[in-house]
Motif scaffolding. Structure first.
Motif, mmCIF file in Angstrom:
data_model
loop_
_atom_site.group_PDB
_atom_site.id
_atom_site.type_symbol
_atom_site.label_atom_id
_atom_site.label_comp_id
_atom_site.label_asym_id
_atom_site.label_seq_id
_atom_site.Cartn_x
_atom_site.Cartn_y
_atom_site.Cartn_z
ATOM 1 N N ALA A 127 -9.563 -16.425 9.892
ATOM 2 C CA ALA A 127 -8.605 -15.551 10.572
ATOM 3 C C ALA A 127 -9.261 -14.241 11.015
ATOM 4 N N VAL A 128 -10.134 -13.681 10.175
ATOM 5 C CA VAL A 128 -10.769 -12.416 10.538
ATOM 6 C C VAL A 128 -11.858 -12.639 11.606
ATOM 7 N N THR A 129 -12.493 -13.792 11.567
ATOM 8 C CA THR A 129 -13.423 -14.145 12.644
ATOM 9 C C THR A 129 -12.667 -14.203 13.974
ATOM 10 N N GLN A 130 -11.484 -14.800 13.955
ATOM 11 C CA GLN A 130 -10.662 -14.887 15.166
ATOM 12 C C GLN A 130 -10.184 -13.491 15.590
ATOM 13 N N ALA A 131 -9.805 -12.646 14.618
ATOM 14 C CA ALA A 131 -9.341 -11.284 14.921
ATOM 15 C C ALA A 131 -10.433 -10.524 15.675
ATOM 16 N N ARG A 132 -11.650 -10.643 15.193
ATOM 17 C CA ARG A 132 -12.751 -9.926 15.839
ATOM 18 C C ARG A 132 -13.019 -10.489 17.237
ATOM 19 N N LYS A 133 -12.918 -11.807 17.349
ATOM 20 C CA LYS A 133 -13.136 -12.442 18.642
ATOM 21 C C LYS A 133 -12.090 -11.973 19.662
ATOM 22 N N LEU A 134 -10.852 -11.765 19.200
ATOM 23 C CA LEU A 134 -9.776 -11.320 20.092
ATOM 24 C C LEU A 134 -9.829 -9.825 20.371
ATOM 25 N N GLY A 135 -10.716 -9.117 19.700
ATOM 26 C CA GLY A 135 -10.832 -7.676 19.903
ATOM 27 C C GLY A 135 -9.729 -6.874 19.239
ATOM 28 N N ALA A 136 -9.136 -7.397 18.169
ATOM 29 C CA ALA A 136 -8.085 -6.662 17.455
ATOM 30 C C ALA A 136 -8.662 -5.383 16.855
ATOM 31 N N GLN A 137 -7.818 -4.334 16.765
ATOM 32 C CA GLN A 137 -8.297 -3.085 16.161
ATOM 33 C C GLN A 137 -7.825 -2.914 14.733
ATOM 34 N N LEU A 138 -6.672 -3.523 14.454
ATOM 35 C CA LEU A 138 -6.085 -3.355 13.130
ATOM 36 C C LEU A 138 -5.604 -4.722 12.651
ATOM 37 N N VAL A 139 -6.007 -5.125 11.456
ATOM 38 C CA VAL A 139 -5.509 -6.375 10.887
ATOM 39 C C VAL A 139 -4.523 -6.045 9.764
ATOM 40 N N VAL A 140 -3.432 -6.780 9.708
ATOM 41 C CA VAL A 140 -2.386 -6.469 8.725
ATOM 42 C C VAL A 140 -1.889 -7.739 8.034
ATOM 43 N N CYS A 141 -1.356 -7.574 6.832
ATOM 44 C CA CYS A 141 -0.653 -8.673 6.188
ATOM 45 C C CYS A 141 0.368 -8.134 5.196
ATOM 46 N N ALA A 142 1.359 -8.953 4.893
ATOM 47 C CA ALA A 142 2.242 -8.698 3.757
ATOM 48 C C ALA A 142 1.721 -9.595 2.648
ATOM 49 N N SER A 143 1.866 -9.151 1.404
ATOM 50 C CA SER A 143 1.176 -9.914 0.370
ATOM 51 C C SER A 143 1.775 -9.696 -1.000
ATOM 52 N N THR A 144 1.667 -10.730 -1.849
ATOM 53 C CA THR A 144 1.992 -10.547 -3.262
ATOM 54 C C THR A 144 0.738 -10.116 -4.017
ATOM 55 N N GLY A 145 -0.372 -9.916 -3.294
ATOM 56 C CA GLY A 145 -1.575 -9.372 -3.920
ATOM 57 C C GLY A 145 -2.875 -10.025 -3.491
ATOM 58 N N ASN A 146 -2.948 -11.336 -3.592
ATOM 59 C CA ASN A 146 -4.225 -11.994 -3.311
ATOM 60 C C ASN A 146 -4.589 -11.996 -1.834
ATOM 61 N N THR A 147 -3.608 -12.173 -0.966
ATOM 62 C CA THR A 147 -3.897 -12.107 0.469
ATOM 63 C C THR A 147 -4.402 -10.713 0.813
ATOM 64 N N ALA A 148 -3.802 -9.706 0.195
ATOM 65 C CA ALA A 148 -4.198 -8.324 0.438
ATOM 66 C C ALA A 148 -5.647 -8.099 0.019
ATOM 67 N N ALA A 149 -5.986 -8.553 -1.193
ATOM 68 C CA ALA A 149 -7.347 -8.369 -1.692
ATOM 69 C C ALA A 149 -8.337 -9.063 -0.768
ATOM 70 N N SER A 150 -7.984 -10.251 -0.338
ATOM 71 C CA SER A 150 -8.880 -11.037 0.504
ATOM 72 C C SER A 150 -9.034 -10.410 1.893
ATOM 73 N N LEU A 151 -7.909 -10.070 2.516
ATOM 74 C CA LEU A 151 -7.982 -9.460 3.844
ATOM 75 C C LEU A 151 -8.774 -8.159 3.790
ATOM 76 N N ALA A 152 -8.515 -7.344 2.766
ATOM 77 C CA ALA A 152 -9.207 -6.061 2.668
ATOM 78 C C ALA A 152 -10.724 -6.279 2.649
#
Ligand SMILES: *Cc1c(COP(=O)(O)O)cnc(C)c1O
Ligand SMILES: [Zn+2]
Length: 431
Positions: A127-152
């Motif tokens: 997902a983050v590889t795709q975000a960078r490919k799309l030129g996103a500036q900010l990546v966000v998620c809602a999380s119970t914790g693990n998605t947050a740790a991983s995305l960060a």
């Protein structure tokens, strides 16, 4: 090698979108999207050989247990991947857990052995590889914790700004600590996971923002490779049953898709029965399975297994496809069953976080109901690492774990620390 597109999964819609169109659900009907590819013929034997050879390569993509299978991922060969060396997780034989379930053998696929300690990393790298490919500036998620740790972590690697929205006071310290250390902006919202999800859906309508919750089909693409890795570890012999916990139901969806693609490509010759286990207090999917009626969200999900404390699982239609296509089931287990199973998994020297232990608790139940036979092959997926929630562990072993309904849980496999003076004689006496 293949031409990939995104397609709405609703049978009477199936609208198609370009692979790089930035959307999360079908803009015509609101349905979930799948990444799909044309009918390219693959040679199963040479693919197996290629994937195996990559294990001894030093290329970043080959070292990753996700990108090693890139023939099935929707990117060009020269894409610059954002990787932390995810995947390549162990498949353990677990004799004590097997005994506890009254099964002759049980294998545990430990996804807690990923870089940030949960299976979320296998989806996040994609997902983050795709975000960078799309030129996103900010990546966000809602999380119970693990998605947050991983995305960060992955956002930090990609040098992308990152914001995570978590239910205030409900996320374990370990998971929050990870997100803070990796430099994400952490926003604690008053409310539960489902209210976080609502905010974030609106936020992601802004074009510079990229949403990486499991509604994002690229997350599922990464997570599906765990099915490939598992099949390879089993020498391409598919187990009779695959059992995993269900929260937002992205993981179940991904395993379903992964095995379906392996079957279609001739890499395996049948599907495992996929069984999803939910905590009894947060079990809308299990209710749907039992009643075969409309899907009803759980207004007030309750469980100490915080990673699966979700009442409105976004990916349920995909997970339903996985369960029904494979002849699996959806069941629930109690807080006591989860706590005891978790301690038993610990005794195998493996350990996991509470949500993961629903699997062993669920298998035990299915065997007692004869829905699994003693000599069948069973793999359980442990989704998160033991150290993700040490508060729970300490309370269990010191006989003070309180369930959401206020009942104290029994520490049937408790192992509390013993206070002793620094005296050799007294210590000897205790050993
Ligand atoms: C996210 C998570 C789950 C739930 O997975 P879903 O894809 O949301 O069903 C279960 N266990 C752990 C440890 C998790 O982090
Ligand atoms: Zn649609």
């Amino acid at each position: 090698m293949n031409s990939f597109i995104q397609r709405c999964i609703e049978p009477d819609c199936q609208t198609e979108y370009k692979i790089d169109e930035r959307l999360y659900v079908c803009s015509r009907c609101g349905g979930l999207l799948d990444v799909v590819w044309g009918d390219t013929v693959v040679d199963a034997d040479s693919l197996r050989k290629l994937w195996r050879e990559r294990k001894s390569s030093l290329d970043v993509r080959d070292r990753s247990g996700v990108w090693r299978f890139r023939e099935f991922l929707p990117f060009a060969e020269d894409v610059e991947v954002v990787s932390l060396g995810e995947g390549n997780t162990p498949l353990y034989e677990a004799p004590r857990s097997a005994d506890y379930c009254r099964l002759s053998h049980l294998k545990l696929k430990h996804q807690g052995c990923n870089p940030t300690g949960s299976f979320k990393d296998t989806g996040m790298t994609v997902a983050v590889t795709q975000a960078r490919k799309l030129g996103a500036q900010l990546v966000v998620c809602a999380s119970t914790g693990n998605t947050a740790a991983s995305l960060a972590a992955y956002a930090a690697r990609a040098e992308l700004r990152c914001a995570i929205i978590v239910p205030g006071g409900q996320v374990s310290h370990a998971k929050l600590a990870q997100a803070l250390d990796y430099g994400a902006k952490v926003l604690e919202v008053e409310g539960n996971f489902d209210s976080c999800m609502n905010v974030i859906r609106e936020l992601s309508e802004d074009g510079a923002v990229y949403l990486v919750n499991s509604i994002n089909p690229f997350r599922i693409e990464g997570q599906k490779t765990v099915a490939f890795e598992l099949a390879e570890q089993l020498e391409w012999r598919v187990p009779d049953h695959l059992v995993l916990p269900g929260g937002n139901l992205g993981n179940s969806s991904a395993f379903g898709k992964g095995f379906r693609e392996l079957l279609r490509s001739g890499l395996i010759d049948r599907l495992p029965k996929i069984t999803v286990v939910q905590a009894a207090g947060a079990a809308p999917f299990a209710r749907f399975y039992r009643e075969h009626d409309a899907f009803v969200n759980e207004e007030h999900p309750q469980t100490l297994a915080s990673a699966i404390k979700i009442g409105a699982p976004v990916s349920w239609p995909k997970a339903w496809r996985a369960v029904s296509e494979t002849g699996g089931s959806v069941i629930t287990v109690t807080e006591q069953e989860i706590a005891d199973a978790k301690a038993v998994i610990g005794r195998d020297g493996i350990g996991c976080e509470p949500a993961s232990a629903t699997t062993v608790a669920g298998i035990r139940k299915l065997i007692s109901e004869r829905a699994i036979q003693e000599d069948e092959t069973v793999v359980a997926v442990l989704t998160g690492h033991l150290l993700k929630d040490t508060d729970y562990v300490m309370k269990y072993h010191s006989d003070s774990l309180i369930a959401p309904d206020g009942e104290r849980l029994a520490s049937n496999f408790g192992n509390s620390p013993i206070r002793v003076p620094a005296s050799l004689k007294m210590i000897r006496a205790l050993l």
